[in-house]
Design a protein around this motif. Structure first.
Motif, PDB file in Angstrom:
ATOM      1  N   ILE A 193      24.786 -11.162  47.614  1.00 11.99           N
ATOM      2  CA  ILE A 193      24.200 -10.317  46.727  1.00 11.99           C
ATOM      3  C   ILE A 193      22.672 -10.570  46.692  1.00 11.99           C
ATOM      4  O   ILE A 193      21.829  -9.592  46.879  1.00 11.99           O
ATOM      5  CB  ILE A 193      24.620 -10.589  45.206  1.00 11.99           C
ATOM      6  N   LYS A 194      22.438 -11.730  46.965  1.00 17.65           N
ATOM      7  CA  LYS A 194      20.910 -12.109  47.018  1.00 17.65           C
ATOM      8  C   LYS A 194      20.133 -11.277  48.242  1.00 17.65           C
ATOM      9  O   LYS A 194      19.044 -10.760  48.173  1.00 17.65           O
ATOM     10  CB  LYS A 194      20.566 -13.617  47.294  1.00 17.65           C
ATOM     11  N   LYS A 195      21.106 -11.167  49.160  1.00 27.38           N
ATOM     12  CA  LYS A 195      20.362 -10.645  50.683  1.00 27.38           C
ATOM     13  C   LYS A 195      20.601  -9.102  50.567  1.00 27.38           C
ATOM     14  O   LYS A 195      20.093  -8.474  51.478  1.00 27.38           O
ATOM     15  CB  LYS A 195      21.703 -10.993  51.769  1.00 27.38           C
ATOM     16  N   LEU A 196      21.100  -8.354  49.672  1.00 25.35           N
ATOM     17  CA  LEU A 196      21.164  -7.018  49.539  1.00 25.35           C
ATOM     18  C   LEU A 196      20.116  -6.551  49.126  1.00 25.35           C
ATOM     19  O   LEU A 196      18.973  -7.032  48.541  1.00 25.35           O
ATOM     20  CB  LEU A 196      22.210  -6.621  48.583  1.00 25.35           C
ATOM     21  N   LYS A 197      19.531  -5.243  49.834  1.00 24.84           N
ATOM     22  CA  LYS A 197      18.320  -4.710  49.492  1.00 24.84           C
ATOM     23  C   LYS A 197      18.224  -3.755  48.269  1.00 24.84           C
ATOM     24  O   LYS A 197      19.229  -3.420  47.833  1.00 24.84           O
ATOM     25  CB  LYS A 197      17.898  -3.777  50.701  1.00 24.84           C
ATOM     26  N   ILE A 212      22.917 -12.191  36.218  1.00 24.74           N
ATOM     27  CA  ILE A 212      21.845 -12.082  37.048  1.00 24.74           C
ATOM     28  C   ILE A 212      20.696 -11.906  36.140  1.00 24.74           C
ATOM     29  O   ILE A 212      20.753 -11.076  35.224  1.00 24.74           O
ATOM     30  CB  ILE A 212      22.096 -10.797  37.590  1.00 24.74           C
ATOM     31  N   LYS A 213      19.539 -12.848  36.261  1.00 23.37           N
ATOM     32  CA  LYS A 213      18.398 -12.805  35.301  1.00 23.37           C
ATOM     33  C   LYS A 213      17.432 -11.964  35.970  1.00 23.37           C
ATOM     34  O   LYS A 213      16.761 -12.501  37.310  1.00 23.37           O
ATOM     35  CB  LYS A 213      18.214 -14.232  34.779  1.00 23.37           C
ATOM     36  N   PRO A 214      16.768 -10.757  35.737  1.00 21.49           N
ATOM     37  CA  PRO A 214      15.811 -10.089  36.234  1.00 21.49           C
ATOM     38  C   PRO A 214      14.480 -10.993  36.065  1.00 21.49           C
ATOM     39  O   PRO A 214      14.165 -11.528  34.871  1.00 21.49           O
ATOM     40  CB  PRO A 214      15.719  -8.804  35.623  1.00 21.49           C
ATOM     41  N   ASP A 248      16.866 -15.680  38.402  1.00 21.15           N
ATOM     42  CA  ASP A 248      18.160 -16.555  38.603  1.00 21.15           C
ATOM     43  C   ASP A 248      19.194 -15.760  38.896  1.00 21.15           C
ATOM     44  O   ASP A 248      19.280 -14.539  38.278  1.00 21.15           O
ATOM     45  CB  ASP A 248      18.158 -17.479  37.587  1.00 21.15           C
ATOM     46  N   ILE A 249      20.359 -16.218  39.483  1.00 26.57           N
ATOM     47  CA  ILE A 249      21.545 -15.698  39.647  1.00 26.57           C
ATOM     48  C   ILE A 249      22.618 -16.714  39.854  1.00 26.57           C
ATOM     49  O   ILE A 249      22.251 -17.538  40.570  1.00 26.57           O
ATOM     50  CB  ILE A 249      21.616 -14.595  41.161  1.00 26.57           C
TER      51      ILE A 249
END
Length: 240
Positions: free
Chosen positions: A181-185, A139-141, A52-53
């Motif tokens: 942030i989600k789209k960053l690699k 940010i939850k890994p 999750d984020i």
């Protein structure tokens, strides 16, 4: 001290983008700011390895004398255990529950600032109830894919910060959104290799921080001696 800071940053950046073995085959990540990564690592959107984020409701709660700490970007430390929760803004428990309905910070998460000091990150290493300001994202890994500490160090790397800067440059609001942030690699080694990298970084960073602290202590002591010498000289306490 400045050179030690540069060395510290280089240790983190190289470890999380190139690994620990300089002899392994490399491949093009397909991402300009990431460059070449070990051939056996996977490259994917960050969202792929997260559970999750999100952020809390965009509302500034009233302060109370004693309550739940409200952590803002200026309060962030590398480790949440080093945050001075007593000096943070305090909010009621009801506000804490209401504002954190969408996402609530817990041990193992990473907090990232997305306004002002963009890219500042904190690893949550404590089981303490606190509310994270909407100026940050929680940010939850996804622990089957990535360690929270590995994410924390990756977010501190030069490569990731360049990627973040690219998103800021294309965003008219001058901040980084959750979807950005989600789209960053991210280049991901296997879990056991992540743990090896974490151990290496902690060892090297700990050594460099110890040298830096010794340097600061030496400078402080030299300043004290300098001041004492001047004071003794101008008050006639030195026998010339």
């Amino acid at each position: 001290i400045e050179l030690l800071k540069e060395k510290r940053q280089a240790v983190i950046s190289l470890a999380v983008t190139k690994g620990l073995d300089p002899t392994v085959p490399m491949k093009d990540s397909g991402v300009e700011w990431l460059g070449e990564v070990p051939a056996h690592w996977s490259v994917s959107n960050i969202n792929y390895c997260l559970d999750d984020i999100g952020d809390v409701d965009h509302y500034m709660p009233k302060s109370v004398e004693k309550g739940i700490p409200y952590v803002m970007t200026g309060d962030l430390m590398e480790l949440a255990s080093n945050i001075n929760f007593g000096e943070c803004k305090q909010v009621t428990y009801d506000d804490y529950l209401k504002l954190s309905e969408r996402i609530r910070c817990s041990k193992g998460d990473v907090i990232m600032a997305r306004y002002a000091t963009i890219g500042s990150v904190s690893y949550v290493d404590v089981d303490t109830e606190f509310l994270v300001s909407y100026s940050c994202v929680t940010i939850k890994p996804g622990l089957s894919k990535v360690s929270g500490l590995y994410l924390f160090y990756y977010f501190k790397s030069d490569s990731f910060l360049k990627g973040m800067q690219g998103q800021i440059n294309t965003n008219t609001q001058g901040n980084v959104g959750i979807n950005d942030i989600k789209k960053l690699k991210i280049a991901l080694p296997r879990l056991f290799e992540q743990l090896e990298i974490i151990e290496y970084i902690q060892s090297e960073v700990g050594r460099l921080d110890a040298i830096s602290e010794l340097s600061r202590s030496t400078i402080a002591l030299a300043k004290e001696k300098r001041s004492a010498l001047i004071s003794a000289a101008v008050t006639g306490k030195i026998d010339v």
